[in-house]
Design a protein around this motif. Sequence first.
Motif, short mmCIF file in Angstrom:
data_model
loop_
_atom_site.label_atom_id
_atom_site.label_comp_id
_atom_site.label_asym_id
_atom_site.label_seq_id
_atom_site.Cartn_x
_atom_site.Cartn_y
_atom_site.Cartn_z
N GLU A 265 -13.16 50.44 16.98
CA GLU A 265 -11.98 50.22 17.82
C GLU A 265 -12.27 49.26 18.97
OE1 GLU A 265 -9.14 51.14 16.97
OE2 GLU A 265 -9.47 52.84 15.64
N ALA A 266 -13.41 49.51 19.65
CA ALA A 266 -13.66 48.75 20.86
C ALA A 266 -14.09 47.34 20.56
CB ALA A 266 -14.74 49.46 21.68
N TRP A 403 -10.19 43.73 26.04
CA TRP A 403 -11.38 44.52 25.81
C TRP A 403 -11.33 45.87 26.52
CZ3 TRP A 403 -15.80 40.35 25.68
CH2 TRP A 403 -16.11 40.06 24.35
N GLY A 404 -10.14 46.42 26.59
CA GLY A 404 -10.03 47.79 27.07
C GLY A 404 -10.39 48.70 25.91
N TYR A 433 -14.10 49.32 29.97
CA TYR A 433 -14.14 47.91 29.60
C TYR A 433 -15.29 47.76 28.60
CZ TYR A 433 -14.47 42.83 30.33
OH TYR A 433 -14.51 41.47 30.15
N VAL A 434 -14.98 47.22 27.44
CA VAL A 434 -15.93 47.23 26.33
C VAL A 434 -17.30 46.64 26.69
CG1 VAL A 434 -16.35 46.38 23.99
CG2 VAL A 434 -14.11 47.30 24.60
N PRO A 435 -17.39 45.43 27.26
CA PRO A 435 -18.74 44.90 27.58
C PRO A 435 -19.51 45.80 28.55
CG PRO A 435 -17.12 43.14 27.65
CD PRO A 435 -16.35 44.42 27.54
N ASP A 436 -18.80 46.43 29.49
CA ASP A 436 -19.48 47.36 30.41
C ASP A 436 -20.12 48.49 29.61
OD1 ASP A 436 -18.64 45.86 32.51
OD2 ASP A 436 -17.10 47.27 33.22
N LEU A 437 -19.33 49.01 28.67
CA LEU A 437 -19.84 50.13 27.86
C LEU A 437 -21.04 49.67 27.02
CD1 LEU A 437 -17.63 52.53 25.76
CD2 LEU A 437 -19.82 51.77 24.96
#
Lengths: 480, 418
Positions: A265-266, A403-404, A433-437
């Motif tokens: 999903e992300a 990218w939520g 936020y996908v890149p943060d994750l």
Amino acid sequence: MQKKIKSHFSESLHKFKPLMKELLDNLLTRYEYISILSQESRGNVYRVSKSGISIADSVLLAGKGTVIKIYDKKGFAEYSFNSFDKEFIKTIPSLIEDRLVPVDKFITKCINHNVYPVPHEEKITFSKASSMIIDPETLDDNVIIEKLTSIHNKGLNYDSRILDCTVCFQYMHTDKFFLSANKDLEQSLVWSTGFVQPVASSGRETHYYHQPVSGLAGAEILDDMMKHVAPSCDNVLKLISSTAITPGEYDVICMPDVTGMIAHEAFGHGVEMDMFVKDRALARKYIGKRVASDIVTMHDKASDEIEAGSYFFDDEGTISSDTLIIKDGILINGINDIQTAMKLNVTPTGNGRRESYERKAYTRMTNTYFEPGNNSIDDMIASVKDGILLENASCGMEDPKNWGIQCMVNMAREIKDGKLTGKVYSPVVLSGYVPDLLQSITMISDDFHLSGSGCCGKGYKEWVKVSDGGAAIKARVKLS
Amino acid sequence: MIQKILHLLKENNIRTYLINTDVEESHELFFIKKNLDMKRMKNVSKYELTIFNDFEKDNVKMRGSATCQIYPDMSYEDIDSKIKSAYYAASFATNPYYPLPGPEESSGYNNSSDFVTEDAIRIMTEALFADDNSSDCFINSAELFVSKHTHCTISSEGVNVSYSYNTIEGEFVAQCISSQDVETYSDFYCETPDASALREKVTEVLKITRDRSIATKINTTGKIKAIISGQYVYDLLGFYLNRSSASMIYPKYSDFKLNEQVQNDNITGDSLNISLTARYPYSSEGIAMKDLPLLKDGILNNIHGSSRFCHYLNVKPTGVYTDIKVTPGTISINEMKKGKYLHIVNFSDFQMDALSGRFGGEFRLAYYCDGETVIPVTGGSVSGSILELSDNIHLSSETQKIKGYEGPLAISIENISF
């Protein structure tokens, strides 16, 4: 090691093929490019629950019919039908010419056309089939129902608080042939899925725990289901005393099913390159750049028979592949369908998939996963001072543009000082936020598990069979 | 084909059966910005056959069933084999006996719209792009599906009904690049070409998207009055539709009981008045569908469902409903906006769990008011339990009509966690 058998291609589709070759030749005299995809997908769904027992043909993803793709000097048009009548098929060229091609003239006031070049294809012919141990089509219905009933009874009798234990087994046998001026391809695939789902109640609130099983496989997956009954029942009994989590940021261990949902999903939807064409995906600007921590490597792979999302060619006749999406934290490549590859001038990856012959092909994922790392799950839990272990992913929604991420997780277990405390929260929304994750990932487990029990939608429709997963990860995320 | 199936059912001595057929012709258009990217046309016929097998088990009358799909190219031999397999399979689907419905007169339902497909394509495409005139906030992509269906249900109990229905549906994504580059997904549905409704929707979604582009990330958490508007009102109140279904009540997944208060024992806000509305004139078993009261002041008036589960619960079979009409409230959305509130207009994916009653989701756009100023915010999430919060909800006097729902445009709920 049990002997594997190959899936058999449909005789009736074989009989129909010469008629479609004739139609292809006819249409090629009028249009510069024509392709024909014919499909027969059949299977059964067996379900045992307290509500009763049901046996039915699969409906979603099933069907028998054909889609013709036409290049009409500017772009593409498609005609889907499921009549195999010879007289009807003779009328198709005029139907296309009279009712499909002229649609443009009704909308000239506000609309232009996307213009594409004529598709170019290499000459290729093959016929391939997937393997399984037990062909579900040869099993007596009674044998399947008896197995499911014994699993259901075990769940129902596990604890008096268990209201029901729904048990389901489904298989799908899909045969397709693809014809164009240069291609003559056939594939026969069988996948099977199932689940054990105990339901328990604490009064007005009712909870479930959904334990899936799946594979590019046959009825052998039924044997896996019984072992899941006791753990699933234990989990649902924990869920009925679950509470809501205090919203905030947490260190988390995501078990492979949650990792898979994040991968799918992300990030996965964000590298579907038809979204690049529409300027709907942030990932387009990040090709060659860092998007995850350097221990993260991610694939979308249809080319090996690894799970239910595998195939030999996609619904546009492109041979399937293994696309390296992230390598050591750097975004390498996206996935695409043919029209997208033409627009972006990149190599087709074989990800043009349709829900069925009735629907348009879009860029879609197949088996999407994170590669395993070097840590044991026990060590990962031990490394968390105050955090949460997330398991039993239920659903998620993509947001390629921004990218939520939003994923619903059914079970969140509290970790304190490196140990599970027994406290459970449910349901939990994982967001951020996908890149943060992805950049917060500090540990990846050494095991590897894919799950292909569900289907993936594009937005809110267009279901296709996929799998996802890989390894467990340690990351920092927002939970509510 | 139907004659072929009926002939073979008779030859196989099948006494109880149900046939549902659907013939569809559709045109589909796919747009990227204002360019047509793909056009499609479809002609498909589908035949679904359910075969019942009655027998006794431990002196209890049982009725098994199995459902199969019949494809248009199937020969007599293929269909014969399908029927025999389904009859055999039905002997293992051992469920307590239930009667199937007999023929019923339609209750005056009339939803047969008609239009020329090409006209519908022109009208709706023009409406879709009519207000798409800005260079920084526009329609990114869209899909339009114009379909005509003929449905037929035939059963061994004498049901033989057919009806036509048409649908125009689609979706579009609005994009705004003025501040942050953001987008909003939206869908639409109507039964006859409705240009003004679509134009209104496009305008509203473009506005929401523009607001989202200037929204700031919300950092506050706690409890607040949430005003939720649009499609999500249906998602929330659909809880009562699901929980009142016989298939949920029979296995005790739902504790709803006829003539009992199911909303809340201590209602201090609006009481819910909900009707079930029929989308089609007949159910898939041939039951004549009509509008029925579901909740009156929060009290359950009807349980809905197929003949099987309704028979088990000893209630009259109604057919399975998917659509509801909710009586609007007496206060306007502006009146709801008193004091501190969070007005959520767009979620990433709103989830309402019919089993637990818990709901939630991450919002992409909300308007946050701290009691004085209102700012567009994004990136937060809300969660709650409708079982706990239904005592103090308020429904707006403004209404909306979307696929499956007619009723209040907004609902306000006190004490939601965010």
